[in-house]
Motif scaffolding. Structure first.
Motif, short mmCIF file in Angstrom:
data_model
loop_
_atom_site.label_atom_id
_atom_site.label_comp_id
_atom_site.label_asym_id
_atom_site.label_seq_id
_atom_site.Cartn_x
_atom_site.Cartn_y
_atom_site.Cartn_z
N TYR A 1 -37.21 -5.33 -29.19
CA TYR A 1 -37.78 -4.13 -29.81
C TYR A 1 -38.39 -4.45 -31.17
O TYR A 1 -39.47 -3.95 -31.51
N LEU A 2 -37.71 -5.27 -31.96
CA LEU A 2 -38.26 -5.67 -33.26
C LEU A 2 -39.62 -6.34 -33.09
O LEU A 2 -40.57 -6.05 -33.82
N ILE A 3 -39.71 -7.24 -32.13
CA ILE A 3 -40.96 -7.95 -31.90
C ILE A 3 -42.02 -7.01 -31.34
O ILE A 3 -43.18 -7.05 -31.76
N GLU B 1 -47.22 -4.23 -32.20
CA GLU B 1 -48.01 -3.01 -32.08
C GLU B 1 -48.61 -2.55 -33.41
O GLU B 1 -49.55 -1.76 -33.41
N LYS B 2 -48.05 -3.02 -34.53
CA LYS B 2 -48.50 -2.56 -35.84
C LYS B 2 -48.90 -3.76 -36.70
O LYS B 2 -48.05 -4.39 -37.33
N PRO B 3 -50.18 -4.07 -36.74
CA PRO B 3 -50.63 -5.21 -37.54
C PRO B 3 -50.20 -5.12 -39.01
O PRO B 3 -50.17 -4.03 -39.59
N ARG B 4 -49.83 -6.25 -39.57
CA ARG B 4 -49.42 -6.40 -40.97
C ARG B 4 -48.20 -5.56 -41.33
O ARG B 4 -48.03 -5.17 -42.48
N ALA B 5 -47.35 -5.30 -40.36
CA ALA B 5 -46.13 -4.54 -40.61
C ALA B 5 -44.93 -5.49 -40.62
O ALA B 5 -45.05 -6.67 -40.32
N VAL B 6 -43.79 -4.93 -40.97
CA VAL B 6 -42.55 -5.71 -41.02
C VAL B 6 -41.50 -5.04 -40.15
O VAL B 6 -41.28 -3.84 -40.24
N SER B 7 -40.87 -5.85 -39.31
CA SER B 7 -39.69 -5.43 -38.54
C SER B 7 -38.50 -6.15 -39.16
O SER B 7 -38.54 -7.37 -39.32
N LEU B 8 -37.47 -5.40 -39.48
CA LEU B 8 -36.32 -5.97 -40.18
C LEU B 8 -35.03 -5.72 -39.42
O LEU B 8 -34.75 -4.59 -39.02
N TYR B 9 -34.27 -6.78 -39.23
CA TYR B 9 -32.91 -6.68 -38.69
C TYR B 9 -31.98 -6.99 -39.84
O TYR B 9 -32.09 -8.03 -40.49
N LEU B 10 -31.07 -6.08 -40.12
CA LEU B 10 -30.19 -6.21 -41.27
C LEU B 10 -28.74 -6.09 -40.83
O LEU B 10 -28.38 -5.19 -40.07
N THR B 11 -27.93 -7.00 -41.32
CA THR B 11 -26.50 -6.94 -41.09
C THR B 11 -25.81 -7.31 -42.41
O THR B 11 -26.48 -7.55 -43.40
N LEU C 1 -35.41 -17.17 -42.10
CA LEU C 1 -35.19 -16.38 -40.88
C LEU C 1 -36.31 -15.36 -40.68
O LEU C 1 -36.06 -14.16 -40.52
N SER C 2 -37.53 -15.86 -40.70
CA SER C 2 -38.67 -14.98 -40.48
C SER C 2 -39.57 -15.53 -39.38
O SER C 2 -39.58 -16.73 -39.11
N ILE C 3 -40.31 -14.62 -38.79
CA ILE C 3 -41.29 -14.98 -37.77
C ILE C 3 -42.59 -14.31 -38.15
O ILE C 3 -42.64 -13.09 -38.38
N SER C 4 -43.64 -15.10 -38.25
CA SER C 4 -44.97 -14.60 -38.54
C SER C 4 -45.73 -14.49 -37.23
O SER C 4 -45.84 -15.47 -36.48
N LEU C 5 -46.24 -13.31 -36.95
CA LEU C 5 -46.95 -13.07 -35.69
C LEU C 5 -48.46 -13.16 -35.91
O LEU C 5 -48.95 -13.01 -37.03
N PRO C 6 -49.20 -13.40 -34.84
CA PRO C 6 -50.65 -13.58 -34.95
C PRO C 6 -51.40 -12.39 -35.57
O PRO C 6 -52.47 -12.57 -36.14
N ASN C 7 -50.85 -11.19 -35.49
CA ASN C 7 -51.53 -10.01 -36.03
C ASN C 7 -51.19 -9.75 -37.50
O ASN C 7 -51.53 -8.72 -38.05
N PRO D 1 -43.83 -3.11 -46.05
CA PRO D 1 -44.34 -2.10 -45.11
C PRO D 1 -43.50 -2.09 -43.83
O PRO D 1 -43.92 -2.56 -42.78
N LEU D 2 -42.29 -1.55 -43.94
CA LEU D 2 -41.37 -1.56 -42.81
C LEU D 2 -41.84 -0.62 -41.71
O LEU D 2 -42.04 0.57 -41.93
N ALA D 3 -42.01 -1.18 -40.53
CA ALA D 3 -42.32 -0.37 -39.35
C ALA D 3 -41.02 0.05 -38.67
O ALA D 3 -40.94 1.12 -38.08
N ILE D 4 -40.01 -0.81 -38.77
CA ILE D 4 -38.70 -0.54 -38.18
C ILE D 4 -37.66 -1.36 -38.92
O ILE D 4 -37.92 -2.47 -39.38
N CYS D 5 -36.47 -0.79 -39.01
CA CYS D 5 -35.33 -1.51 -39.57
C CYS D 5 -34.12 -1.19 -38.71
O CYS D 5 -33.75 -0.03 -38.56
N ILE D 6 -33.55 -2.22 -38.12
CA ILE D 6 -32.32 -2.06 -37.35
C ILE D 6 -31.18 -2.55 -38.22
O ILE D 6 -31.18 -3.71 -38.66
#
Length: 105
Positions: A6-8, A13-23, A55-61, A83-88
């Motif tokens: 889901y993070l990926i 789906e949202k160019p130049r956004a950030v998906s964050l998993y936090l624990t 612990l980051s992944i840079s996507l093509p978009n 620019p958080l699109a989602i944070c789990i």
């Protein structure tokens, strides 16, 4: 593997956004979700750039997926302004009250 996928998905789906998993700790993030994120990228997005040191992944978009910990109030400051699109937030009930600031702001 659902959270990782889901993070990926959101990041793709949202160019130049950030998906964050936090624990609670970076070590937990590295154990719990980091391997799954890498497997998904290797299989479905081979052009993604995986950075083991942060612990980051840079996507093509232009989007990023981060896996991180927030053991202290200071740790959450590094996520402000992204620019958080989602944070789990995994095991949110275990966090001290400062996590509410991150959620609300």
């Amino acid at each position: 593997m659902g959270d990782a996928a889901y993070l990926i998905k959101v990041a793709l789906e949202k160019p130049r956004a950030v998906s964050l998993y936090l624990t609670l700790s970076r070590n937990n993030a590295k154990k719990l979700i980091w391997p799954e994120l890498k497997v998904i990228c290797a299989k479905y997005i081979p052009e993604a750039r995986v950075n083991e040191s942060d612990l980051s992944i840079s996507l093509p978009n232009g989007s990023f997926v981060y896996a991180s910990g927030a053991a202290t109030r200071v740790d959450i400051e590094k996520f402000r302004g992204l620019p958080l699109a989602i944070c789990i937030i995994d095991e949110v009930q275990s966090f001290p009250s400062y996590i509410k600031e991150l959620i609300d702001e």
